[in-house]
Design a protein around this motif. Structure first.
Motif, short mmCIF file in Angstrom:
data_model
loop_
_atom_site.label_atom_id
_atom_site.label_comp_id
_atom_site.label_asym_id
_atom_site.label_seq_id
_atom_site.Cartn_x
_atom_site.Cartn_y
_atom_site.Cartn_z
N SER A 1 8.92 0.52 11.18
CA SER A 1 7.71 -0.04 11.76
C SER A 1 7.74 -1.56 11.60
O SER A 1 8.45 -2.12 10.75
CB SER A 1 6.47 0.53 11.06
OG SER A 1 6.38 0.01 9.74
N ARG A 2 6.96 -2.23 12.40
CA ARG A 2 6.89 -3.69 12.27
C ARG A 2 6.21 -4.09 10.96
O ARG A 2 6.49 -5.16 10.41
CB ARG A 2 6.16 -4.29 13.47
CG ARG A 2 6.96 -4.11 14.75
CD ARG A 2 6.33 -4.82 15.92
NE ARG A 2 6.98 -4.36 17.14
CZ ARG A 2 6.46 -4.48 18.35
NH1 ARG A 2 5.29 -5.07 18.51
NH2 ARG A 2 7.11 -4.03 19.41
N ARG A 3 5.34 -3.23 10.47
CA ARG A 3 4.75 -3.51 9.17
C ARG A 3 5.81 -3.50 8.08
O ARG A 3 5.78 -4.32 7.15
CB ARG A 3 3.68 -2.48 8.86
CG ARG A 3 2.37 -2.69 9.60
CD ARG A 3 1.33 -1.70 9.14
NE ARG A 3 0.01 -2.00 9.66
CZ ARG A 3 -1.08 -1.30 9.37
NH1 ARG A 3 -0.99 -0.24 8.57
NH2 ARG A 3 -2.25 -1.64 9.88
N LEU A 4 6.76 -2.59 8.17
CA LEU A 4 7.84 -2.55 7.19
C LEU A 4 8.70 -3.81 7.31
O LEU A 4 9.07 -4.42 6.30
CB LEU A 4 8.68 -1.29 7.39
CG LEU A 4 9.60 -0.86 6.23
CD1 LEU A 4 9.91 0.63 6.33
CD2 LEU A 4 10.89 -1.65 6.20
N GLN A 5 9.00 -4.21 8.52
CA GLN A 5 9.76 -5.44 8.71
C GLN A 5 9.00 -6.64 8.17
O GLN A 5 9.60 -7.57 7.60
CB GLN A 5 10.08 -5.64 10.19
CG GLN A 5 10.67 -6.99 10.56
CD GLN A 5 12.11 -7.20 10.08
OE1 GLN A 5 12.60 -6.44 9.24
NE2 GLN A 5 12.77 -8.21 10.60
N SER A 6 7.68 -6.64 8.31
CA SER A 6 6.88 -7.71 7.76
C SER A 6 7.05 -7.81 6.25
O SER A 6 7.14 -8.92 5.69
CB SER A 6 5.40 -7.50 8.10
OG SER A 6 4.60 -8.53 7.58
N ALA A 7 7.12 -6.65 5.57
CA ALA A 7 7.32 -6.66 4.12
C ALA A 7 8.69 -7.23 3.77
O ALA A 7 8.83 -8.00 2.81
CB ALA A 7 7.17 -5.25 3.57
N GLU B 1 0.82 -1.20 0.00
CA GLU B 1 0.00 0.00 0.00
C GLU B 1 0.86 1.26 0.00
O GLU B 1 2.03 1.22 0.42
CB GLU B 1 -0.95 0.00 1.20
CG GLU B 1 -0.29 0.13 2.55
CD GLU B 1 0.01 -1.20 3.20
OE1 GLU B 1 0.00 -1.26 4.44
OE2 GLU B 1 0.26 -2.17 2.45
N PRO B 2 0.34 2.38 -0.48
CA PRO B 2 1.15 3.61 -0.63
C PRO B 2 1.82 4.05 0.67
O PRO B 2 2.97 4.51 0.65
CB PRO B 2 0.13 4.64 -1.11
CG PRO B 2 -0.92 3.83 -1.82
CD PRO B 2 -1.01 2.54 -1.05
N GLU B 3 1.12 3.92 1.81
CA GLU B 3 1.70 4.36 3.08
C GLU B 3 2.97 3.57 3.40
O GLU B 3 3.99 4.13 3.81
CB GLU B 3 0.69 4.21 4.21
CG GLU B 3 1.22 4.64 5.58
CD GLU B 3 0.23 4.39 6.70
OE1 GLU B 3 0.59 4.63 7.86
OE2 GLU B 3 -0.89 3.93 6.42
N LEU B 4 2.92 2.26 3.19
CA LEU B 4 4.09 1.43 3.48
C LEU B 4 5.20 1.69 2.48
O LEU B 4 6.39 1.77 2.85
CB LEU B 4 3.70 -0.05 3.46
CG LEU B 4 4.81 -1.05 3.83
CD1 LEU B 4 5.41 -0.73 5.19
CD2 LEU B 4 4.27 -2.47 3.81
N LEU B 5 4.85 1.86 1.23
CA LEU B 5 5.88 2.18 0.23
C LEU B 5 6.57 3.50 0.56
O LEU B 5 7.78 3.63 0.38
CB LEU B 5 5.25 2.24 -1.16
CG LEU B 5 4.93 0.89 -1.81
CD1 LEU B 5 4.16 1.09 -3.10
CD2 LEU B 5 6.20 0.09 -2.06
N ALA B 6 5.81 4.46 1.08
CA ALA B 6 6.41 5.75 1.46
C ALA B 6 7.39 5.55 2.61
O ALA B 6 8.46 6.18 2.64
CB ALA B 6 5.31 6.73 1.85
N GLN B 7 7.05 4.68 3.57
CA GLN B 7 7.99 4.39 4.66
C GLN B 7 9.28 3.77 4.12
O GLN B 7 10.38 4.13 4.55
CB GLN B 7 7.35 3.42 5.65
CG GLN B 7 6.23 3.99 6.50
CD GLN B 7 5.69 2.96 7.48
OE1 GLN B 7 6.41 2.09 7.95
NE2 GLN B 7 4.40 3.04 7.76
#
Length: 625
Positions: free
Chosen positions: A123-129, A106-112
């Motif tokens: 973020s842990r969501r980024l680590q998940s990716a 999603e765009p928010e994660l890609l921006a991170q």
């Protein structure tokens, strides 16, 4: 009829992913051209698993900088299998940013990801990716003929004879997965409450209170903690940091210019623990120059000597003095190399005398005092473990000021490279952990001490803690925390040794820590079933495994030829499924050893009998791919 060999891996998080990566790396040597079905079982998506899944609050961070996180081996890992290098988290983010890696997110994660720098805390969501991408790469690297089949769900039990195929029963499935080998890489586990927590919950139910027992904070129901009311929190580690975030920013508060602006929806958190202080901040600078030559006093030879001693080891008597000397060596090697102006003798003289002195001896202490004049430059692990011993405050208001000063001083030191001996101790801790894994169950104290020194929160989180303290949203209780259930008043009461004679009352109590990894209380049905089937457990409830390859040990001491386990619920628990690059990665070494043992077993099984390797059936009960 003949069936192809099969391996079931229960647990699709970083440990299961790391095992598949090692299978891919070792298969060309040990299993080339042969068929293998790998069945991966987990209710959560592969790569991140439960702890690192995408589906959690975007406010939650890792407690490591991006440049300190990798899932790939390098030449510092002591393993038999080949090195398969790959990008650390920050380098992977650069690959995404530069178009070398294509990622659907999603765009928010890609921006991170686009904005991520090496010294940022993702973020842990980024680590998940990242972990999901590593999993995809590991599967893609498997040789032709080795196929991974994903099964979303819980594994309930393993059955089968020692010398026959194993059956893994899944929730909601009438037929089991049948395999030649089973590896458990389950990770952190839910557990039934300990007796103390059962009593506290019953007390809470009688009086209409709230008691949250140990749990993964992201999965706790925090809606039961009302706004504006006091909440007693027991535990000052990383689970508390998550709790702090979710009950402040997670309820609409925000930070401006270093101060916290409440939303009005926050409870007031009264936090205490045995030490009474948060874990030490993550170190905020990188390594420069020569690293200490580790291991020095606690290496493989000394570990083997400890293992050869008759009778059980006593950690404090037999092991801790060696740990103390090893960490001291790392500390003073760096102090003399980088900050020699704060010492009084030549390093060669100091090293010779330090090496000759017995661990923990008066001679060793006298040497350090003479060579290092400033006590702040000496390593005192006992003082570090008890930072508030002898510290007393006349009131809780006075304690708030004193503890803010303590946290500020810790932040300053951990971000000041003139104290780079602290980073050397961190490297020493990693080296020591790699050796202690071979000793089996050494009790829980060491793992907590390691986390307290080496696996604390990011510096920005402690700055937020200071702001919350100034805003009155967080109140410190001190060290030697005690909790009482007051039946007469129908409330929880908390006090500490730091502020004697004063008590805090609250209608809610939160146990801010993960459940202990115990087979006796685990809610994992597959581990419960293994224990009931004869798997050995230690006095503290860890699953006993062979430290060389992870085979599960029976109560008779024999390793099971077809069942393995890796992770924090075992006696070979490592410091983490991923690690800082170029620090040896003990979990990587374990993964490699287990992968090589499994592949060699499966190869030999095929070679010894290419027609029928079943346990009395024709193998037709294995679920099709």
């Amino acid at each position: 009829m003949s069936v192809g060999p099969a391996l079931v891996i229960v647990g699709a998080g970083p440990r299961g992913t790391g095992l598949i990566e090692r299978i891919a790396a070792n298969a060309p040597e040990l299993y080339e051209g042969r068929r293998l079905d790998i069945h991966l079982v987990d209710p959560y998506p592969p790569g991140g698993g439960r702890i690192w899944r995408h589906d959690q609050s975007p406010l939650l961070w890792m407690n490591s900088m991006a440049e300190d996180v990798t899932m790939f081996t390098d030449d510092t890992v002591q393993q038999e299998g080949p090195i398969r290098p790959g990008p650390a988290l920050h380098a992977w983010a650069a690959d995404v940013r530069d178009g070398r890696v294509t990622l659907g997110a999603e765009p928010e994660l890609l921006a991170q990801i686009q904005a991520l720098g090496g010294q940022d805390f993702p973020s842990r969501r980024l680590q998940s990716a990242y972990l999901g991408w590593v999993y995809e790469q590991a599967v893609a690297a498997l040789p032709a003929g080795i196929i991974v089949h994903e099964h979303r769900g819980h594994a309930l039990r393993v059955t089968g004879q020692r010398d026959g195929r194993q059956h893994v029963w899944l929730e909601g499935r009438d037929e089991p997965l049948t395999a030649d080998l089973v590896v458990l890489t389950i990770g952190h586990l839910d557990a039934e409450p300990a007796p103390e927590h059962v009593e506290l919950t019953e007390f809470a139910n009688r009086h209409g209170l709230v008691h949250l027992p140990p749990d993964f904070t992201a999965d706790s129901d925090l809606t039961t903690l009302p706004a504006g009311e006091p909440v007693i929190v027991r535990g000052f580690g990383l689970a508390f940091i998550d709790l702090m975030v979710l009950l402040t920013e997670g309820r609409g508060g925000r930070y401006e210019n270093g101060e916290y602006l409440p939303s009005g929806k926050e409870p007031v958190l009264h936090i205490g623990s045995r030490r009474g202080v948060p874990y030490h901040s993550k170190i905020g600078y990188g390594w420069q120059g020569e690293r200490p030559p580790l291991p020095r006093f606690l290496g493989p030879d000394r570990t083997e000597e400890l293992l050869s001693r008759p009778g059980p080891l006593d950690f404090r008597r037999d092991v801790w003095p060696l740990v103390d000397k090893e960490l001291g060596y790392a500390h003073y090697h760096r102090l003399f190399a980088a900050h020699a102006e704060r010492t009084t003798v030549d390093w060669q003289v100091f090293e010779e005398k330090y090496t000759a002195a017995d661990p923990g001896s008066q001679e060793l202490r006298a040497l350090v005092v003479a060579a290092v004049p400033d006590p702040a430059d000496r390593l005192d692990l006992e003082a570090l473990d008890h930072p508030l011993d002898g510290v007393h405050h006349p009131s809780y208001d006075a304690l708030q000021v004193g503890l803010r000063e303590y946290i500020t001083a810790d932040l300053d030191r951990r971000h000041d490279p003139t104290h780079s001996e602290d980073l050397a101790v961190f490297l020493g801790l990693l080296s020591v952990y790699g050796q202690l894994m071979r000793l089996g169950d050494i009790g829980g104290w060491w793992h907590g001490f390691f986390s307290y020194l080496a696996s604390g929160p990011p510096g920005p989180r402690l700055h937020q803690l200071l702001a919350l303290s100034r805003a009155g949203v967080v109140r410190f209780l001190g060290a030697g925390m005690t909790v009482e259930a007051d039946e007469e008043r129908g409330v929880f009461r908390a006090g500490s040794a730091t502020v004697a004679g004063e008590w805090i009352e609250a209608r809610a109590l939160v146990e801010a820590r993960l459940p202990d990894p115990s087979l006796e209380r685990t809610r994992s049905p597959i581990l419960q079933a293994l224990y009931e089937d004869g798997a050995a457990a230690t006095a503290t409830g860890l699953l006993s495994v062979d430290p060389d390859d992870g085979r599960i040990l029976g109560r008779d001491g024999r390793p099971h030829p077809r069942r393995f386990a890796l992770g924090p619920h075992t006696t070979a628990r490592a410091s983490g499924a991923f690690t800082r690059p170029r620090t040896g990665g003990p979990a990587f070494r374990q993964n490699d050893a287990t992968a090589r043992t499994a592949l060699a077993f499966l190869r030999d099984l095929l070679c010894s009998d290419g027609v029928d390797r079943s346990d009395g059936t024709d193998g037709g009960d294995r679920l099709s791919a």
